[in-house]
Design an enzyme around this catalytic site. Structure first.
Site, short mmCIF file in Angstrom:
data_model
loop_
_atom_site.label_atom_id
_atom_site.label_comp_id
_atom_site.label_asym_id
_atom_site.label_seq_id
_atom_site.Cartn_x
_atom_site.Cartn_y
_atom_site.Cartn_z
NE ARG A 194 -1.06 -0.44 4.91
CZ ARG A 194 -1.87 -0.57 5.96
NH1 ARG A 194 -3.17 -0.62 5.77
NH2 ARG A 194 -1.38 -0.63 7.18
CG ASP A 271 -5.62 2.00 16.18
OD1 ASP A 271 -6.60 2.07 16.95
OD2 ASP A 271 -5.40 1.00 15.46
#
Length: 519
Positions: A194, A271
């Protein structure tokens, strides 16, 4: 050999550990740990994103180079790569979870593309790190394919998101208990690369604040401003306030886009919130099909529905409050946070109105349009209409003689079409009158609606079909999806089947409706 220029500012300018053991442990006083990917048995490129490759200045020949495939699988490093994992904390389902960190993500480095843009390449599923918390750091094909395709699909929908470059098989099995029900199974392992300008999360700031490391928090925040927010001067005395306000603005835009297309993130822990306002961490996500504001794709959230579709704007506000607390050692004036959070609420409402004006094909949503808009949502819910199909079919409505036949394909249940048909027709008639009274020219109305209402989204049943085929060795459905989803708002007659509502067989099938956090 593909060439990428890495400058790796994160590891060069922030403190980290270069010699620590690769075992789960708490760390202090650092932002990252040097950790190499764990090699795999038989790496093989399954797919790649041509648009993302183009952005990085890489050709198909570059991507398919065996050396590059090895790097994208974790089997070797290319020149300039300095692999690392970062330390962060976060609030999970509303509770402080302590140290989390990159447990199965290893960044290869920060590359500068030919246009001078910074792109961090990160392997997910490349093995354990000091933050793995006794996990294996691996990923299965199922979850990797979902992240690979959806991140690119979101980009082409115009939604702020992290991206994806490659999807590789490892040639190794990974054991996962998909629904945490005591029935683990071996599944094909995979690694997805990614890509993002930054993977910095709210949780990075939360961890430093929680440990009382104020000077490192200041240093980390200054670094973030200097690297990722060029519009804010690093010596500006109001830089921290401007940073918080900018994050609030970007988060409001991102969430409004989610609500525009019916995307449900599924696990909006602090997060999992990007400091750049990007959609990050594609786990148990889903697309709203039969309209239900309380729907969540996450089996872990099935009882509380904290992260359901309708609560996403509220949860984003809550997460911004977490970020505010993390920055409080640097910003002593509470009014800064109050103003930023108020701006988030205003910006979200403004974006929502503008986006839904485009979806409805009107110049703007006025205050007296609120009943029409609210009644639209209650009607969609009562009739359990498919959100994507309904709005797309609305473009074709005969304003002079509105009929439920126009949106018939959006009904999942015939009994509800009969029961709620009058209600739907009444709303369509009100809508027709409203649009007819609008000053927007007809051609522009259709243009706005077609651009705002995608025909093709990455529905979970389409994902599962691609996963099933890929596990059987057929990448055709995956490649077709990648092609179709690059033009989500265009008519593609040869791919009409990809625009269909969820078939009945997929209503309760694993992977086609709700998923676990391991998905």
């Amino acid at each position: 050999m593909p060439l990428l220029h890495f400058d790796n500012r994160f590891v060069h300018e922030l403190p980290g550990e270069t010699e620590g053991e690769n075992r789960p442990r708490a760390v202090q006083g650092i932002c990252w740990s040097r950790v190499p990917p764990t090699p795999v048995r038989q790496p093989r490129l399954l797919s790649f994103s041509r648009p993302m490759a183009d952005t990085l200045g890489l050709s198909e020949e570059d991507i398919r180079d065996p050396a590059f495939v090895a790097a994208m699988s974790g089997n070797r490093l290319l020149h300039g790569m300095l692999p690392f994992a970062t330390c962060y904390g976060g609030h999970q389902f509303g509770h402080w979870a302590g140290q989390l960190g990159d447990g199965r993500a290893i960044s290869l480095g920060e590359a500068i593309n030919p246009a001078g843009e910074r792109w961090e390449l990160q392997l997910k599923g490349a093995g354990p790190t000091p933050y793995s918390r006794m996990a294996d750091g691996r990923a299965v094909l199922r979850s990797s394919l979902r992240e690979f395709v959806c991140s690119e699909a979101m980009h082409h929908l115009g939604i702020p998101t992290t991206r994806a470059l490659t999807l590789c098989l490892t040639g190794e099995d990974v054991v996962r208990d998909m629904f945490y029900d005591g029935h683990p199974e071996a599944e094909p392992g995979a690694v997805v690369c990614r890509v993002s300008p930054s993977f910095t999360r709210f949780g990075h700031f939360e961890m430093l604040m929680a440990r009382g490391e104020t000077e490192l928090l200041r240093r980390f925040t200054d670094f973030t401003i200097d690297r990722d927010f060029p519009d804010i001067a690093v010596d500006d005395p109001d830089r921290y306030a401007k940073l918080f306000h900018t994050v609030c603005e970007r988060t409001a835009l991102m969430v409004a886009h989610w609500m525009r297309v019916g995307f449900v993130h599924g696990v909006m822990n602090s997060d999992n919130m990007s400091i750049l306002g990007l959609t990050i961490d594609y786990g148990p996500y889903g697309w709203l099909e039969d309209f239900d504001p309380l729907w969540t794709p996450n089996t872990t959230d099935a009882q509380g529905r904290r992260y359901c579709f309708g609560r996403q704007p509220e949860i984003a506000h809550w997460n911004l409050q977490c970020l505010a607390r993390a920055l409080s050692p640097l910003i002593r004036d509470q009014q800064v946070f109050d103003d930023g959070l108020a701006a988030y609420d205003r910006d979200y409402a403004r974006h929502f109105r503008a986006m839904y004006a485009d979806k409805l094909g009107i110049e703007r949503i006025q205050d007296n349009d609120e009943p029409l808009v609210q009644d639209l949502f209650t009607t969609l819910e009562a009739a359990q209409l498919d959100m994507t199909l309904f709005f797309r079919k609305l473009v074709e409505l005969d304003l002079a003689a509105p009929s439920t036949e126009t949106v018939r394909e959006a009904f999942y249940r015939e009994d509800l079409r009969e029961k709620e048909g009058r209600r739907v027709k009444e709303w369509l008639e009100r809508y027709g009158k409203r649009v007819s009274s609008d000053s927007l020219p007809e051609a522009l109305r259709r243009e706005k609606m077609l651009a705002a209402n995608p025909k093709y989204v990455f529905r979970n049943y389409l994902a599962q079909q691609a996963i099933d085929a890929a596990e059987a060795g057929d990448t055709g459905p995956l490649e077709t999806l990648m092609t179709v989803l690059q033009r989500p708002c265009e008519e593609q007659p040869q791919h009409e089947a990809h625009a269909a509502r969820r078939p009945e067989w997929a209503r309760h099938r694993a992977g086609c409706s709700m998923l676990s956090c391991s998905s």
